[in-house]
Design an enzyme around this catalytic site. Structure first.
Site, PDB file in Angstrom:
ATOM      1  N   ASP A 164     -12.285  31.107 -30.354  1.00 38.42           N
ATOM      2  CA  ASP A 164     -12.979  32.578 -30.019  1.00 38.42           C
ATOM      3  C   ASP A 164     -13.778  32.921 -31.291  1.00 38.42           C
ATOM      4  O   ASP A 164     -13.598  32.176 -32.015  1.00 38.42           O
ATOM      5  CB  ASP A 164     -11.794  33.581 -29.455  1.00 38.42           C
ATOM      6  N   ASP A 205     -15.179  36.266 -32.658  1.00 36.01           N
ATOM      7  CA  ASP A 205     -14.901  38.083 -33.264  1.00 36.01           C
ATOM      8  C   ASP A 205     -13.400  38.164 -33.374  1.00 36.01           C
ATOM      9  O   ASP A 205     -12.631  38.016 -32.429  1.00 36.01           O
ATOM     10  CB  ASP A 205     -14.517  39.425 -32.039  1.00 36.01           C
ATOM     11  N   GLY A 245     -11.084  40.696 -26.829  1.00 36.81           N
ATOM     12  CA  GLY A 245     -11.271  39.299 -26.653  1.00 36.81           C
ATOM     13  C   GLY A 245     -11.824  39.890 -24.973  1.00 36.81           C
ATOM     14  O   GLY A 245     -12.272  38.976 -23.898  1.00 36.81           O
ATOM     15  N   VAL A 246     -11.659  40.971 -24.675  1.00 34.72           N
ATOM     16  CA  VAL A 246     -12.860  41.303 -23.287  1.00 34.72           C
ATOM     17  C   VAL A 246     -13.894  41.674 -23.214  1.00 34.72           C
ATOM     18  O   VAL A 246     -14.424  42.471 -24.684  1.00 34.72           O
ATOM     19  CB  VAL A 246     -11.532  43.179 -22.981  1.00 34.72           C
ATOM     20  N   ARG A 256     -17.730  43.917 -22.513  1.00 39.39           N
ATOM     21  CA  ARG A 256     -18.333  45.668 -23.198  1.00 39.39           C
ATOM     22  C   ARG A 256     -17.466  46.023 -21.573  1.00 39.39           C
ATOM     23  O   ARG A 256     -17.007  46.804 -22.094  1.00 39.39           O
ATOM     24  CB  ARG A 256     -19.514  45.057 -23.279  1.00 39.39           C
ATOM     25  N   SER A 278     -18.169  37.671 -26.868  1.00 37.11           N
ATOM     26  CA  SER A 278     -19.600  38.506 -26.869  1.00 37.11           C
ATOM     27  C   SER A 278     -21.253  37.799 -26.864  1.00 37.11           C
ATOM     28  O   SER A 278     -21.364  36.953 -26.819  1.00 37.11           O
ATOM     29  CB  SER A 278     -19.075  38.326 -28.529  1.00 37.11           C
ATOM     30  N   LYS A 279     -21.543  39.030 -25.949  1.00 40.27           N
ATOM     31  CA  LYS A 279     -22.771  38.867 -25.806  1.00 40.27           C
ATOM     32  C   LYS A 279     -24.181  38.514 -26.981  1.00 40.27           C
ATOM     33  O   LYS A 279     -25.543  38.394 -27.156  1.00 40.27           O
ATOM     34  CB  LYS A 279     -23.940  39.912 -25.211  1.00 40.27           C
ATOM     35  N   ASN A 280     -23.053  38.901 -28.367  1.00 41.68           N
ATOM     36  CA  ASN A 280     -23.869  38.638 -29.465  1.00 41.68           C
ATOM     37  C   ASN A 280     -23.706  37.763 -30.172  1.00 41.68           C
ATOM     38  O   ASN A 280     -24.377  37.215 -31.247  1.00 41.68           O
ATOM     39  CB  ASN A 280     -23.096  40.084 -30.231  1.00 41.68           C
ATOM     40  N   ASP A 287      -7.470  35.270 -30.811  1.00 43.57           N
ATOM     41  CA  ASP A 287      -6.759  36.060 -31.737  1.00 43.57           C
ATOM     42  C   ASP A 287      -6.246  36.942 -30.743  1.00 43.57           C
ATOM     43  O   ASP A 287      -5.568  38.444 -30.870  1.00 43.57           O
ATOM     44  CB  ASP A 287      -7.753  36.823 -32.921  1.00 43.57           C
TER      45      ASP A 287
HETATM   46  C1  BG6 Z   1     -15.312  39.532 -27.871  1.00 46.30           C
HETATM   47  C2  BG6 Z   1     -14.722  40.791 -28.600  1.00 46.30           C
HETATM   48  O1  BG6 Z   1     -14.973  39.417 -28.539  1.00 46.30           O
HETATM   49  O2  BG6 Z   1     -16.444  40.463 -27.435  1.00 46.30           O
HETATM   50  C3  BG6 Z   1     -14.330  42.419 -28.117  1.00 46.30           C
HETATM   51  O3  BG6 Z   1     -13.010  40.741 -28.788  1.00 46.30           O
HETATM   52  C4  BG6 Z   1     -15.835  42.567 -27.434  1.00 46.30           C
HETATM   53  O4  BG6 Z   1     -14.271  42.904 -28.812  1.00 46.30           O
HETATM   54  C5  BG6 Z   1     -16.421  41.641 -26.544  1.00 46.30           C
HETATM   55  O5  BG6 Z   1     -15.701  43.711 -26.804  1.00 46.30           O
HETATM   56  C6  BG6 Z   1     -17.494  41.560 -26.147  1.00 46.30           C
HETATM   57  O6  BG6 Z   1     -19.003  42.103 -26.946  1.00 46.30           O
HETATM   58  P1  BG6 Z   1     -19.801  42.143 -27.272  1.00 46.30           P
HETATM   59  O7  BG6 Z   1     -20.642  41.611 -28.536  1.00 46.30           O
HETATM   60  O8  BG6 Z   1     -21.044  41.365 -26.152  1.00 46.30           O
HETATM   61  O9  BG6 Z   1     -20.038  43.429 -27.163  1.00 46.30           O
HETATM   62 MG    MG Z   2     -11.105  37.076 -30.192  1.00 44.44          MG
END
Ligand code: BG6
Ligand code: MG
Length: 211
Positions: free
Chosen positions: A7, A9, A44-45, A47, A114-116, A168
């Protein structure tokens, strides 16, 4: 083990706190109380699902337009808060683990909601360690569904039974277990009982024990 899937973040980098602050700002703008305790439900959820959970917490309904605007402002605030992110923000033990696993021929991947994710991996300068990166753009069913990790294992041509997932978040441990992976919980005492193995941080992990 033949592969380690990480994972992002909260496991590789300390961005989970930035997500928390951004969601707290968003929740407060809706008049909804939001502390670290409520944030556990969001770790982990995705957006979209995170904002849905905040609305459930506050028993609120909002228009589709307001929902979309909040998603944009949350992400803008989050990206602003991580603009100076660099390799010094890697969590303890990450770089040593990646190097050591690579030397021992373990395949490495990222499985993030995450999309980032790719943007962050580039900022951290660790993108080249990973053969596969599955992020929030590449899944239909987000964690706790196992799709993100199953896609990672499939891309590596490996069965989940020979892959370890480092997580995590409760949603991520649930995803790993549902997919048939060995689930390693890292740095979050709330998930210690759910995981197959629990570590306070990645400095405690001995690659040679699983190579
Ligand atoms: C997960 C994070 O990795 O990505 C979450 O644990 C977050 O907290 C999720 O909401 C979505 O991330 P993003 O960067 O696409 O907003
Ligand atoms: Mg995480």
């Amino acid at each position: 083990m033949k592969a380690f899937l990480f994972d992002l973040d909260g496991v590789l980098v300390s961005t989970e706190h930035n997500h928390f602050l951004a969601w707290q700002r968003c929740a407060h703008s809706l008049g909804i109380a939001f502390t670290e305790k409520e944030n556990e439900l969001l770790k982990g959820v995705s957006r979209v699902d995170s904002l849905k959970k905040i609305l459930v917490l506050g028993a609120k309904t909002i228009s589709t337009e307001e929902f979309e605007d909040l998603l944009i402002s949350k992400n803008d605030f989050y990206l602003e808060s991580i603009q100076d992110l660099n390799q010094s923000n890697l969590l303890p033990g990450v770089l040593d683990l990646l190097k050591s696993a690579k030397t021992k021929g373990i395949h490495l991947g990222v499985g993030s909601s995450s999309k980032n994710a790719n943007f962050i991996l580039d900022k951290l300068q660790i993108r080249s360690y990973f053969e596969v990166v599955i992020d929030g753009n590449g899944v239909k069913d987000p964690k706790p569904h196992p799709e993100v990790f199953l896609n990672g294992a499939r891309a590596l041509g490996l069965d989940p039974s020979v892959c370890m997932v480092f997580e995590d978040a409760a949603s991520g441990i649930a995803a790993a277990k549902a997919g048939g992976f060995t689930a390693v919980g890292v740095g979050n005492p709330h998930i210690a009982n759910m995981a197959d193995i629990y570590l306070n941080d990645l400095t405690e992990f001995r690659v040679e024990q699983y190579a």
